[in-house]
Scaffold this motif. Structure first.
Motif, PDB file in Angstrom:
ATOM      1  N   ASP A   9       0.850  -1.186   0.000  1.00 42.05           N
ATOM      2  CA  ASP A   9       0.000   0.000   0.000  1.00 42.05           C
ATOM      3  C   ASP A   9       0.886   1.236   0.000  1.00 42.05           C
ATOM      4  N   TYR A  10       0.261   2.389  -0.190  1.00 40.90           N
ATOM      5  CA  TYR A  10       1.012   3.634  -0.297  1.00 40.90           C
ATOM      6  C   TYR A  10       0.444   4.655   0.685  1.00 40.90           C
ATOM      7  N   ILE A  11       1.347   5.251   1.443  1.00 46.93           N
ATOM      8  CA  ILE A  11       0.988   6.326   2.361  1.00 46.93           C
ATOM      9  C   ILE A  11       1.931   7.491   2.057  1.00 46.93           C
ATOM     10  N   THR A  12       1.395   8.692   1.927  1.00 46.29           N
ATOM     11  CA  THR A  12       2.221   9.848   1.571  1.00 46.29           C
ATOM     12  C   THR A  12       2.341  10.820   2.737  1.00 46.29           C
ATOM     13  N   LEU A  13       3.342  11.694   2.627  1.00 44.49           N
ATOM     14  CA  LEU A  13       3.515  12.741   3.639  1.00 44.49           C
ATOM     15  C   LEU A  13       2.288  13.638   3.679  1.00 44.49           C
ATOM     16  N   GLY A  14       1.670  13.889   2.513  1.00 43.06           N
ATOM     17  CA  GLY A  14       0.465  14.716   2.480  1.00 43.06           C
ATOM     18  C   GLY A  14      -0.642  14.127   3.324  1.00 43.06           C
ATOM     19  N   GLN A  15      -0.828  12.820   3.250  1.00 45.37           N
ATOM     20  CA  GLN A  15      -1.834  12.160   4.086  1.00 45.37           C
ATOM     21  C   GLN A  15      -1.515  12.328   5.567  1.00 45.37           C
ATOM     22  N   LEU A  16      -0.282  12.024   5.925  1.00 45.28           N
ATOM     23  CA  LEU A  16       0.105  12.085   7.338  1.00 45.28           C
ATOM     24  C   LEU A  16       0.021  13.508   7.870  1.00 45.28           C
ATOM     25  N   ARG A  17       0.371  14.475   7.036  1.00 49.61           N
ATOM     26  CA  ARG A  17       0.228  15.867   7.474  1.00 49.61           C
ATOM     27  C   ARG A  17      -1.251  16.226   7.649  1.00 49.61           C
ATOM     28  N   GLY A  18      -2.089  15.661   6.788  1.00 46.12           N
ATOM     29  CA  GLY A  18      -3.525  15.883   6.951  1.00 46.12           C
ATOM     30  C   GLY A  18      -4.020  15.341   8.279  1.00 46.12           C
ATOM     31  N   VAL A  19      -3.541  14.159   8.653  1.00 44.52           N
ATOM     32  CA  VAL A  19      -3.895  13.570   9.950  1.00 44.52           C
ATOM     33  C   VAL A  19      -3.379  14.443  11.089  1.00 44.52           C
ATOM     34  N   ALA A  20      -2.109  14.864  10.991  1.00 44.00           N
ATOM     35  CA  ALA A  20      -1.503  15.693  12.041  1.00 44.00           C
ATOM     36  C   ALA A  20      -2.236  17.028  12.175  1.00 44.00           C
ATOM     37  N   ASP A  21      -2.619  17.617  11.045  1.00 42.55           N
ATOM     38  CA  ASP A  21      -3.346  18.895  11.090  1.00 42.55           C
ATOM     39  C   ASP A  21      -4.725  18.712  11.723  1.00 42.55           C
ATOM     40  N   TYR A  22      -5.364  17.592  11.446  1.00 39.89           N
ATOM     41  CA  TYR A  22      -6.676  17.320  12.048  1.00 39.89           C
ATOM     42  C   TYR A  22      -6.541  17.167  13.562  1.00 39.89           C
ATOM     43  N   ILE A  23      -5.517  16.428  13.999  1.00 38.04           N
ATOM     44  CA  ILE A  23      -5.288  16.272  15.441  1.00 38.04           C
ATOM     45  C   ILE A  23      -5.004  17.632  16.068  1.00 38.04           C
ATOM     46  N   THR A  24      -4.250  18.465  15.363  1.00 35.08           N
ATOM     47  CA  THR A  24      -3.925  19.807  15.867  1.00 35.08           C
ATOM     48  C   THR A  24      -5.188  20.645  16.044  1.00 35.08           C
ATOM     49  N   GLU A  25      -6.114  20.557  15.070  1.00 31.47           N
ATOM     50  CA  GLU A  25      -7.372  21.302  15.159  1.00 31.47           C
ATOM     51  C   GLU A  25      -8.213  20.819  16.333  1.00 31.47           C
ATOM     52  N   GLN A  26      -8.160  19.514  16.611  1.00 30.85           N
ATOM     53  CA  GLN A  26      -8.952  18.925  17.691  1.00 30.85           C
ATOM     54  C   GLN A  26      -8.313  19.120  19.057  1.00 30.85           C
ATOM     55  N   SER A  27      -7.051  19.540  19.069  1.00 28.70           N
ATOM     56  CA  SER A  27      -6.288  19.584  20.316  1.00 28.70           C
ATOM     57  C   SER A  27      -6.791  20.677  21.257  1.00 28.70           C
ATOM     58  N   ASP A  28      -6.862  20.311  22.543  1.00 27.00           N
ATOM     59  CA  ASP A  28      -7.153  21.294  23.589  1.00 27.00           C
ATOM     60  C   ASP A  28      -6.056  21.167  24.639  1.00 27.00           C
ATOM     61  N   GLU A  29      -6.352  21.389  25.872  1.00 24.28           N
ATOM     62  CA  GLU A  29      -5.329  21.292  26.912  1.00 24.28           C
ATOM     63  C   GLU A  29      -5.080  19.848  27.342  1.00 24.28           C
ATOM     64  N   SER A  30      -5.908  18.921  26.876  1.00 27.05           N
ATOM     65  CA  SER A  30      -5.769  17.523  27.289  1.00 27.05           C
ATOM     66  C   SER A  30      -4.565  16.878  26.607  1.00 27.05           C
ATOM     67  N   GLN A  31      -3.851  16.084  27.370  1.00 28.30           N
ATOM     68  CA  GLN A  31      -2.718  15.347  26.809  1.00 28.30           C
ATOM     69  C   GLN A  31      -3.221  14.038  26.201  1.00 28.30           C
ATOM     70  N   PHE A  32      -2.490  13.550  25.227  1.00 33.77           N
ATOM     71  CA  PHE A  32      -2.927  12.334  24.547  1.00 33.77           C
ATOM     72  C   PHE A  32      -1.722  11.562  24.020  1.00 33.77           C
ATOM     73  N   LEU A  33      -1.979  10.308  23.686  1.00 32.40           N
ATOM     74  CA  LEU A  33      -0.959   9.441  23.095  1.00 32.40           C
ATOM     75  C   LEU A  33      -1.355   9.135  21.658  1.00 32.40           C
ATOM     76  N   ILE A  34      -0.406   8.645  20.904  1.00 29.42           N
ATOM     77  CA  ILE A  34      -0.665   8.211  19.529  1.00 29.42           C
ATOM     78  C   ILE A  34      -0.357   6.724  19.426  1.00 29.42           C
ATOM     79  N   VAL A  35      -1.322   5.955  18.969  1.00 27.17           N
ATOM     80  CA  VAL A  35      -1.143   4.527  18.739  1.00 27.17           C
ATOM     81  C   VAL A  35      -1.290   4.300  17.237  1.00 27.17           C
ATOM     82  N   GLY A  36      -0.340   3.604  16.658  1.00 31.03           N
ATOM     83  CA  GLY A  36      -0.429   3.439  15.214  1.00 31.03           C
ATOM     84  C   GLY A  36       0.360   2.271  14.675  1.00 31.03           C
ATOM     85  N   ASP A  37       0.096   1.961  13.421  1.00 34.66           N
ATOM     86  CA  ASP A  37       0.867   0.963  12.687  1.00 34.66           C
ATOM     87  C   ASP A  37       2.357   1.275  12.828  1.00 34.66           C
TER      88      ASP A  37
END
Length: 596
Positions: A474-502
């Protein structure tokens, strides 16, 4: 001044060739830069490397060792990181910047290989080979992202070019600047030092080069009876030690730990495959080599299903349904490689017999001898590792394959004159068109995997496309991952969180979120292969999975957490998980959660 006038005269006399070469280089640049940052390959090793460069620039942690050999404690030299640090100092240690050195070396390989090919062939044949180097999807793929072996074609070619230019048979004249002459030969110290420097760099990029390059060079020097003055030897040792100084410092500090790991790794590799005898390894190695030669020249990835060897009641060779389906392409690949090998060996034997006729014949003999030694030494390694071969191992042999194919084109030119040149142009044009078609298909896939409609995204990957260049399913691009990171950034508040992933993407997403986007609430990442629900008890976390994965969120993960949100990013899916008991939220970093 004389050299400049000679260069200008060369350009004027053969202006059509050099206009073509310029256009070929421009095409190579375009193919390597097109949508580069958005479609960048950024996974496990790239995330590791960008963290190293980031810490080097921002924390002053200068590495004295480079990337390690997977499954061992053996490390390369750190020059790969030093190259990446140069643009990072000026423009920041981010994935789309640290890739620039590999991108540059991939582009520079095109004109460098033209010069290298000119030592063997006519201008017409050399520019045809440059066209293949510019359009080959094999070279294009490795030239578009950052990875330590990716620059091997450039640095190995530069080393071999320097070696060939260092000693040549020439008619002696009063205006020839030489360090040493003997038997109508000249030795050029500057080119020898170029060889030493380029070899020291290449040996730090991948273990295939580390093991084979010194052997190739030493054998070549023995066969051509190269004589070197002591001053040159001292300068060469000094240059090599300077480029390997960080590794030397590390060895002193650790009591030779890397050298010990080297011998342990060699022994382990040798004992790792005791199921196959040498005949089976040769048979497998020939098939692998023929396949990757075919992929380099044509970008066709329809073959690659090896005929296996296993003694059964039905015979010794096995070719299952998939193998039989692709057998015709596989036979074509083996046949082409056989033709190239036979023609090259025939030409080498002819040059060996006529090597004493004049300086030009002797020089061509020396140059073809280098290809023989180059291919022979690499083949020994590839045969021993035949059942563990990765496509990147063949980056070392890219110039060899092109020179062997060029011998076929040169033979056509010699036998049939202008008609032979025309036949060669037709052959190379067809291969270049195949390369461009495959590149367009590859770019289409990279574009489609980023869409948000899962059905369309998955359909684009089910149309028979195979990846023999990097063995990706399969193929995963930096554009996709940046899209994910930007979405997490938009959702971010003062709460701390972890990242679980492939395993391939968890560290990459953590870097983009925590470092590039500056979200310090992203505490660490957990690889899904070692993930246990107890690690995230009382914690907010995001789960990144491949869309096609059979299991995204299992029942155990839902015992103490709710799915707050989920979002598709093409071939990736992101889940936001929140504890059911919001009064028992924990901030402690669990064991097995990494920050680098």
């Amino acid at each position: 001044m004389v050299k400049v006038k000679g260069f200008i005269k060369e350009l004027k006399t053969h202006k059509i060739i050099y206009i073509l070469l310029f256009c070929i280089i421009l095409l190579g640049v375009f193919l390597r830069l097109y949508n580069h940052a958005e479609w960048l390959h950024f996974e496990l090793d790239q995330a590791r490397d960008v963290f190293v460069v980031h810490d080097m620039i921002n924390l002053g942690k200068v590495p004295i060792l480079g990337p390690y050999a997977r499954g061992s404690d053996l490390y390369l030299g750190p020059i790969f990181y030093y190259f990446q640090a140069i643009p990072a100092i000026l423009f920041g240690a981010v994935p789309s910047v640290i890739v620039w050195p590999d991108l540059l070396f991939s582009i520079l390989f095109i004109p460098l290989f033209y010069l290298f090919a000119r030592l063997y062939f006519s201008r017409q044949v050399s520019v045809m080979l440059a066209a293949l180097a510019a359009t080959s999807l094999f070279l294009l793929t490795y030239g578009r992202f950052a990875w330590n072996p990716n620059a091997l074609p450039f640095w190995v070619t530069l080393a071999m070019y320097g070696l060939l230019r260092a000693t040549q048979a020439v008619p002696l004249s009063s205006d020839t600047q030489v360090t040493l002459t003997w038997d109508n030969k000249v030795f050029v110290r500057s080119w020898f030092l170029v060889m030493v420097g380029a070899s020291a760099v290449a040996m730090q990029l991948h273990f295939v080069a580390f093991l084979t390059l010194p052997l190739i060079i030493v054998l070549y020097m023995i066969f051509v009876r190269m004589r070197i003055l002591w001053k040159t030897i001292i300068l060469s040792i000094g240059l090599f030690c300077l480029l390997y100084l960080p590794v030397i410092v590390s060895e002193v500090q650790t009591g030779g730990a890397n050298n010990k790991a080297f011998f342990v790794t060699i022994m382990d590799k040798g004992d790792k495959d005791d199921e196959h005898n040498i005949a089976e390894k040769i048979f497998r190695g020939v098939q692998e080599t023929a396949t990757h030669n075919w992929v380099l020249l044509s970008s066709n990835q329809s073959g690659g299903d090896n005929i296996r060897t296993k003694r059964t009641v039905d015979g010794y060779f096995l070719c299952d349904s998939e193998c039989q389906e692709r057998l015709s392409i596989h036979i074509v690949a083996i046949g082409l490689f056989a033709i190239m090998s036979i023609i090259f060996l025939h030409q080498f034997i002819y040059q060996w017999k006529s090597r004493k006729e004049n300086a030009n014949q002797y020089n061509l003999y020396q140059r073809q001898l280098l290809i023989i030694l180059w291919f022979g030494c690499a083949s020994v390694f590839l045969i021993l590792m035949a059942y563990q071969i990765s496509p990147r191992f063949y980056l070392l042999l890219v110039p060899v394959f092109l020179i062997m194919f060029g011998t076929v084109l040169q033979l056509l030119q010699r036998q049939f004159g202008r008609i032979g040149v025309g036949i060669g142009i037709v052959i190379v044009s067809c291969l270049a068109i195949f390369n461009l078609i495959s590149t367009w298909q590859y770019f289409t896939i990279l574009n489609n995997v980023q869409c948000n409609t899962e059905t369309h995204c998955n359909a684009s990957l089910r149309e028979g496309w195979r990846d023999l260049i990097m063995n990706r399913s399969d193929y995963i691009t930096l554009g996709q991952l940046r899209g994910v990171a930007d979405y997490i950034t938009e959702q971010s508040d003062e709460s701390q969180f972890l990242i679980v992933g492939d395993n391939r993407y968890a560290r990459a997403l953590y870097f983009l979120t925590n470092i590039e986007n500056g979200i310090s609430n992203a505490r660490c990442y957990i690889k899904r292969s070692s993930f246990e629900t107890g690690q995230v008890n009382g914690k907010n976390y995001y789960v990144l999975v491949r869309t096609k994965s059979k299991t995204h969120i299992n029942d155990k993960m839902l015992e103490n957490h709710n799915i707050v949100d989920k979002k598709s990013f093409g071939t990736l899916m992101l889940y936001k998980m929140s504890p059911k008991n919001i009064n028992n939220v924990s901030m402690q970093i669990p064991e097995g959660c990494f920050m680098r």
